[in-house]
Design a protein around this motif. Structure first.
Motif, PDB file in Angstrom:
ATOM      1  N   LEU A  90       0.433  -1.454  -0.154  1.00  0.00           N
ATOM      2  CA  LEU A  90       0.075   0.534  -0.193  1.00  0.00           C
ATOM      3  C   LEU A  90       1.074   1.181  -0.392  1.00  0.00           C
ATOM      4  CD1 LEU A  90      -2.681  -1.141   2.824  1.00  0.00           C
ATOM      5  CD2 LEU A  90      -2.723  -1.148  -0.002  1.00  0.00           C
ATOM      6  N   VAL A  91       0.092   1.796  -0.431  1.00  0.00           N
ATOM      7  CA  VAL A  91       0.778   3.424  -0.677  1.00  0.00           C
ATOM      8  C   VAL A  91       0.663   3.992   0.898  1.00  0.00           C
ATOM      9  CG1 VAL A  91       0.888   5.929  -1.627  1.00  0.00           C
ATOM     10  CG2 VAL A  91       0.440   4.210  -2.924  1.00  0.00           C
ATOM     11  N   PRO A  92       2.019   4.566   1.112  1.00  0.00           N
ATOM     12  CA  PRO A  92       1.986   4.835   3.190  1.00  0.00           C
ATOM     13  C   PRO A  92       0.856   5.988   2.999  1.00  0.00           C
ATOM     14  CG  PRO A  92       4.331   5.089   2.120  1.00  0.00           C
ATOM     15  CD  PRO A  92       3.306   4.830   0.623  1.00  0.00           C
ATOM     16  N   VAL A  93       0.353   7.150   2.454  1.00  0.00           N
ATOM     17  CA  VAL A  93      -0.493   8.036   2.592  1.00  0.00           C
ATOM     18  C   VAL A  93      -1.624   7.007   2.752  1.00  0.00           C
ATOM     19  CG1 VAL A  93      -1.800  10.613   2.416  1.00  0.00           C
ATOM     20  CG2 VAL A  93       0.815  10.407   1.860  1.00  0.00           C
ATOM     21  N   ALA A  94      -1.851   6.042   2.239  1.00  0.00           N
ATOM     22  CA  ALA A  94      -2.964   5.666   1.799  1.00  0.00           C
ATOM     23  C   ALA A  94      -3.266   4.162   3.579  1.00  0.00           C
ATOM     24  CB  ALA A  94      -3.523   4.462   0.727  1.00  0.00           C
ATOM     25  N   ALA A  95      -2.169   3.892   3.568  1.00  0.00           N
ATOM     26  CA  ALA A  95      -2.353   3.072   3.946  1.00  0.00           C
ATOM     27  C   ALA A  95      -2.463   3.917   5.900  1.00  0.00           C
ATOM     28  CB  ALA A  95      -1.011   2.492   4.925  1.00  0.00           C
ATOM     29  N   ALA A  96      -2.023   5.260   5.879  1.00  0.00           N
ATOM     30  CA  ALA A  96      -1.657   6.023   7.463  1.00  0.00           C
ATOM     31  C   ALA A  96      -3.719   6.633   7.254  1.00  0.00           C
ATOM     32  CB  ALA A  96      -1.260   7.146   7.387  1.00  0.00           C
ATOM     33  N   LEU A  97      -4.717   6.959   5.657  1.00  0.00           N
ATOM     34  CA  LEU A  97      -5.712   7.388   5.975  1.00  0.00           C
ATOM     35  C   LEU A  97      -6.688   6.013   6.318  1.00  0.00           C
ATOM     36  CD1 LEU A  97      -5.561   9.556   2.872  1.00  0.00           C
ATOM     37  CD2 LEU A  97      -5.982  10.300   5.170  1.00  0.00           C
ATOM     38  N   LEU A  98      -5.939   4.661   5.954  1.00  0.00           N
ATOM     39  CA  LEU A  98      -6.519   4.026   5.735  1.00  0.00           C
ATOM     40  C   LEU A  98      -6.835   3.673   7.837  1.00  0.00           C
ATOM     41  CD1 LEU A  98      -8.550   0.959   5.128  1.00  0.00           C
ATOM     42  CD2 LEU A  98      -6.209  -0.117   5.841  1.00  0.00           C
ATOM     43  N   TRP A  99      -6.364   4.172   8.348  1.00  0.00           N
ATOM     44  CA  TRP A  99      -5.634   3.856   9.991  1.00  0.00           C
ATOM     45  C   TRP A  99      -6.168   4.696  10.358  1.00  0.00           C
ATOM     46  CZ3 TRP A  99      -3.970   0.013  13.750  1.00  0.00           C
ATOM     47  CH2 TRP A  99      -3.002  -0.914  13.059  1.00  0.00           C
ATOM     48  N   LYS A 100      -6.647   5.930   9.794  1.00  0.00           N
ATOM     49  CA  LYS A 100      -7.356   6.998  10.802  1.00  0.00           C
ATOM     50  C   LYS A 100      -8.051   7.200  10.850  1.00  0.00           C
ATOM     51  CE  LYS A 100      -7.763  12.271  10.443  1.00  0.00           C
ATOM     52  NZ  LYS A 100      -6.272  13.404   9.756  1.00  0.00           N
ATOM     53  N   HIS A 101      -9.553   6.729   9.201  1.00  0.00           N
ATOM     54  CA  HIS A 101     -10.127   7.081   9.527  1.00  0.00           C
ATOM     55  C   HIS A 101     -11.589   5.857   9.804  1.00  0.00           C
ATOM     56  CE1 HIS A 101     -10.540  10.877   8.026  1.00  0.00           C
ATOM     57  NE2 HIS A 101      -9.986  10.766   7.232  1.00  0.00           N
ATOM     58  N   VAL A 102     -11.187   4.379   9.267  1.00  0.00           N
ATOM     59  CA  VAL A 102     -11.812   3.041   8.782  1.00  0.00           C
ATOM     60  C   VAL A 102     -11.749   2.196  10.721  1.00  0.00           C
ATOM     61  CG1 VAL A 102     -11.811   0.586   8.124  1.00  0.00           C
ATOM     62  CG2 VAL A 102     -10.911   2.533   6.388  1.00  0.00           C
ATOM     63  N   LEU A 103     -10.083   3.108  11.302  1.00  0.00           N
ATOM     64  CA  LEU A 103      -9.809   2.091  12.725  1.00  0.00           C
ATOM     65  C   LEU A 103      -9.652   2.641  13.707  1.00  0.00           C
ATOM     66  CD1 LEU A 103      -7.017   0.106  11.457  1.00  0.00           C
ATOM     67  CD2 LEU A 103      -9.399  -0.978  11.477  1.00  0.00           C
ATOM     68  N   TYR A 104      -9.230   4.561  13.563  1.00  0.00           N
ATOM     69  CA  TYR A 104      -9.518   5.154  14.575  1.00  0.00           C
ATOM     70  C   TYR A 104     -10.243   5.639  15.027  1.00  0.00           C
ATOM     71  CZ  TYR A 104      -4.653   3.438  15.177  1.00  0.00           C
ATOM     72  OH  TYR A 104      -3.203   2.803  15.592  1.00  0.00           O
ATOM     73  N   ASN A 105     -11.295   6.103  14.147  1.00  0.00           N
ATOM     74  CA  ASN A 105     -12.080   6.649  13.724  1.00  0.00           C
ATOM     75  C   ASN A 105     -13.203   6.592  15.942  1.00  0.00           C
ATOM     76  OD1 ASN A 105     -15.087   8.140  13.779  1.00  0.00           O
ATOM     77  ND2 ASN A 105     -13.170   9.404  12.435  1.00  0.00           N
TER      78      ASN A 105
END
Length: 316
Positions: free
Chosen positions: A134-149
């Motif tokens: 995964l692209v690093p920014v995409a991975a960070a967005l995944l964790w920020k919105h899908v997991l941590y929200n």
């Protein structure tokens, strides 16, 4: 008279230059097609670094370009003595060490699992490698919105499912900001460590392992006395390569916390100095220090890689 006649040809022969050997011409003919790529690489990588190095010796604010002045090593001194910058250096060290260590431990466990034969091993291996692709920014967005929200994230959803409507709904990024960054990086870098260690496991001498099992050695004894010593070089290689990349990590810090809550590492501090404070000289000095640190780590990487090649060659 005879002596003169015999020595003259020898002197004439000594003055004739030696012809260029065909091997040298062949070597130049082999290197010639690589020269454009070499020139392009120097222009793209080395010239910007030289420019950064020169700017690092100036007190240069982009908002006041006419007020720049040559300050020698003042920017480097400020980078090493400024409390905020020193904090970012410590954060970088803590982030790198924790992510590399956790990734190595998890990667080792997954590598030991995939070293065994079982149905669907190829599919499992592909799924485990996916986070690293995964692209690093995409991975960070995944964790920020899908997991941590805190409202619709998966973590809080699991807590609500397990504990009911009264279950705690923490704001993961606000309460544990550095741990949130570390978790996302560990998730992305564990497959990389797994691949390196899996390659090391598959290069073991299977006859030696079988002989140890026939002598009554348990799985733990085989792992402790045979597998772990064999993987030492691969563990070092994974740690060094991971350190090079995580030291320079910017995407996760920028995406998850924007450098707040004590999570600003050195690359993010360089970004703040350059794009927000417009301090070109200070940001360049910090960037040069990051490059120097990466080069130091890369030197150890090259030594480890060369030792691995020598070890494999000696076995062959």
């Amino acid at each position: 008279m005879t002596a003169t006649a015999t020595s003259a040809p020898a002197l004439t022969h000594a003055r004739v230059p030696a012809p260029r050997t065909p091997g040298r011409l062949r070597a130049w003919a082999t290197r010639a097609p690589l020269l454009p790529a070499l020139v392009f690489m120097i222009a793209v990588t080395q010239l910007p670094f030289v420019a950064t190095l020169v700017i690092s010796f100036f007190d240069w604010n982009a908002l006041y370009p006419d007020a720049r002045s040559f300050t020698w090593f003042a920017n480097y001194s400020e980078v090493l003595t400024d409390p905020d910058l020193r904090t970012s250096v410590l954060t970088t060290i803590l982030l790198t060490a924790s992510v590399v260590l956790a990734s190595l431990v998890l990667g080792l466990g997954l590598a030991l699992l995939l070293d065994r034969r079982f149905k669907g091993r190829g599919l499992v291996r592909t799924l485990l490698i996916a986070p690293f692709l995964l692209v690093p920014v995409a991975a960070a967005l995944l964790w920020k919105h899908v997991l941590y929200n805190p409202e619709y994230g998966l973590f809080n959803g699991l807590l609500r499912w397990a504990g009911g409507e009264s279950a705690a709904q923490p704001e993961w990024i606000s309460t544990t900001p550095l741990l949130a960054i570390e978790a996302s990086l560990v998730w992305q870098w564990t497959p990389f460590m797994m691949l390196i260690l899996l390659a090391g496991l598959q290069s073991r001498d299977t006859e030696l392992v079988e002989a140890a099992r026939m002598d009554g050695a348990s799985d733990w004894q085989v792992f402790r006395h045979l597998t772990l010593p064999h993987l030492r070089r691969y563990l070092e290689l994974g740690a060094l390569l991971g350190s090079i990349h995580i030291v320079q990590n910017f995407d996760a810090v920028f995406t998850l916390t924007s450098g707040g809550l004590g999570t600003a590492n050195l690359p993010y501090t360089v970004y703040q100095s350059f794009y927000q404070a417009h301090e070109n000289g200070l940001a360049s000095a910090a960037g040069v220090l990051v490059v120097i640190g990466s080069l130091v780590i890369a030197t150890f990487v090259l030594r480890v890689v060369s030792s691995l090649f020598r070890e494999e060659t000696s076995r062959a």
